[in-house]
Scaffold this active site. Sequence first.
Site, PDB file in Angstrom:
ATOM      1  N   ARG A 247      -9.511   2.874   9.309  1.00  0.00           N
ATOM      2  CA  ARG A 247      -9.553   1.481   9.530  1.00  0.00           C
ATOM      3  C   ARG A 247     -10.866   0.346   9.605  1.00  0.00           C
ATOM      4  O   ARG A 247      -9.814  -0.547  10.454  1.00  0.00           O
ATOM      5  CB  ARG A 247      -8.129   1.303  10.271  1.00  0.00           C
ATOM      6  CG  ARG A 247      -6.478   1.594  10.630  1.00  0.00           C
ATOM      7  CD  ARG A 247      -6.228   1.737  11.332  1.00  0.00           C
ATOM      8  NE  ARG A 247      -4.839   1.729  11.485  1.00  0.00           N
ATOM      9  CZ  ARG A 247      -3.817   1.138  10.756  1.00  0.00           C
ATOM     10  NH1 ARG A 247      -3.348  -0.411  10.664  1.00  0.00           N
ATOM     11  NH2 ARG A 247      -2.444   1.865  11.039  1.00  0.00           N
TER      12      ARG A 247
ATOM     13  N   ARG B   5      11.763 -10.962   4.695  1.00  0.00           N
ATOM     14  CA  ARG B   5      12.175  -9.261   4.725  1.00  0.00           C
ATOM     15  C   ARG B   5      13.428  -9.821   5.872  1.00  0.00           C
ATOM     16  O   ARG B   5      13.555 -10.068   6.769  1.00  0.00           O
ATOM     17  CB  ARG B   5      11.154  -8.780   5.373  1.00  0.00           C
ATOM     18  CG  ARG B   5      11.420  -7.305   4.710  1.00  0.00           C
ATOM     19  CD  ARG B   5      10.342  -6.289   4.723  1.00  0.00           C
ATOM     20  NE  ARG B   5       9.921  -6.071   5.836  1.00  0.00           N
ATOM     21  CZ  ARG B   5       8.242  -5.424   5.865  1.00  0.00           C
ATOM     22  NH1 ARG B   5       7.727  -5.007   4.819  1.00  0.00           N
ATOM     23  NH2 ARG B   5       7.619  -5.470   6.931  1.00  0.00           N
TER      24      ARG B   5
ATOM     25  N   ARG C 194      -1.090 -10.367  11.947  1.00  0.00           N
ATOM     26  CA  ARG C 194      -1.825  -8.408  12.286  1.00  0.00           C
ATOM     27  C   ARG C 194      -3.116  -9.064  11.179  1.00  0.00           C
ATOM     28  O   ARG C 194      -3.424  -8.465  10.278  1.00  0.00           O
ATOM     29  CB  ARG C 194      -0.524  -8.034  11.629  1.00  0.00           C
ATOM     30  CG  ARG C 194       0.444  -7.912  12.312  1.00  0.00           C
ATOM     31  CD  ARG C 194       1.469  -7.419  11.880  1.00  0.00           C
ATOM     32  NE  ARG C 194       1.678  -6.490  10.315  1.00  0.00           N
ATOM     33  CZ  ARG C 194       2.354  -5.626   9.790  1.00  0.00           C
ATOM     34  NH1 ARG C 194       3.529  -6.779   9.456  1.00  0.00           N
ATOM     35  NH2 ARG C 194       2.942  -5.104   9.000  1.00  0.00           N
TER      36      ARG C 194
ATOM     37  N   LYS D 159       0.504  -1.314  -0.519  1.00  0.00           N
ATOM     38  CA  LYS D 159      -0.022   0.068  -0.304  1.00  0.00           C
ATOM     39  C   LYS D 159       0.455   1.312   0.317  1.00  0.00           C
ATOM     40  O   LYS D 159       0.438   2.554  -0.784  1.00  0.00           O
ATOM     41  CB  LYS D 159      -0.582  -0.120   1.004  1.00  0.00           C
ATOM     42  CG  LYS D 159      -1.897  -0.925   1.016  1.00  0.00           C
ATOM     43  CD  LYS D 159      -3.409  -0.837   2.712  1.00  0.00           C
ATOM     44  CE  LYS D 159      -2.507  -0.955   3.744  1.00  0.00           C
ATOM     45  NZ  LYS D 159      -1.435  -2.615   3.679  1.00  0.00           N
TER      46      LYS D 159
ATOM     47  N   ARG E  77      13.110  -8.381  11.428  1.00  0.00           N
ATOM     48  CA  ARG E  77      12.587  -7.670  12.805  1.00  0.00           C
ATOM     49  C   ARG E  77      11.032  -8.778  13.474  1.00  0.00           C
ATOM     50  O   ARG E  77      10.794 -10.149  12.735  1.00  0.00           O
ATOM     51  CB  ARG E  77      11.856  -6.208  12.619  1.00  0.00           C
ATOM     52  CG  ARG E  77      12.791  -5.395  11.348  1.00  0.00           C
ATOM     53  CD  ARG E  77      12.243  -4.822  11.127  1.00  0.00           C
ATOM     54  NE  ARG E  77      11.165  -4.637  10.873  1.00  0.00           N
ATOM     55  CZ  ARG E  77       9.928  -3.409  10.002  1.00  0.00           C
ATOM     56  NH1 ARG E  77      10.240  -2.079   9.990  1.00  0.00           N
ATOM     57  NH2 ARG E  77       8.531  -4.087  10.278  1.00  0.00           N
TER      58      ARG E  77
END
Length: 215
Positions: free
Chosen positions: A88, A127, A172, A13, A161
């Site tokens: 949201r 990542r 999430r 996004k 992370r």
Amino acid sequence: MRIVLVGPPGAGKGTQAAFLAKNLAIPHISTGDLFRANISQGTELGLKAKGYMDRGELVPDEVTIGMAKDRMEQADAANGFLLDGFPRNVAQAEALDVALKADDMQLDAVLDLEVPEDEVVKRIAGRRICRNDSSHVFHVTYNAPKTEGVCDVCGGELYQRADDSEETVRTRLEVYHTQTEPIIDYYRAQNLVVTISALGKVDEVTARAMDALKK
């Protein structure tokens, strides 16, 4: 154009918002930027938000909506804006409609970036970030470093992370499905939703989005 951008974490996004805003010559308004700007400038809403954040509490909808409304009323947003990360939830979407109606405005489109859940997990969990410089980002599949665990740019150690772990990503996604995804049905009832696939190269997704918005 007045556009809301929605999609799961890992849909790209932020990247798409920046390109689309540039192509459409409208400001990209992200929730993160709103919070940072209001807190750094010490605005009344920023101080309120900081108080909640410092206590580890969620910032109430009315504070977030107030920040967004202030930003949408600035001169550079006169010809439109692209909202990223807001609304949201359905309550925020309803409040946004009320705020826009009060200014005799309405949304033109809600761009829904669609990505399969397994791809989202693959994108985020793969990542790797450089400990020396967080702008040096690699991916075990899509942008692997020449030497595993070592940054190509500065030789720093690459790490994952904590919030990029598969378990955290799936949590999430669950939050997205329960809280944010219902706004797609809310806006679909207003005939505003344009859904595109967010798979492929960045420029391909941008072109797809521009074509869909033009229609």
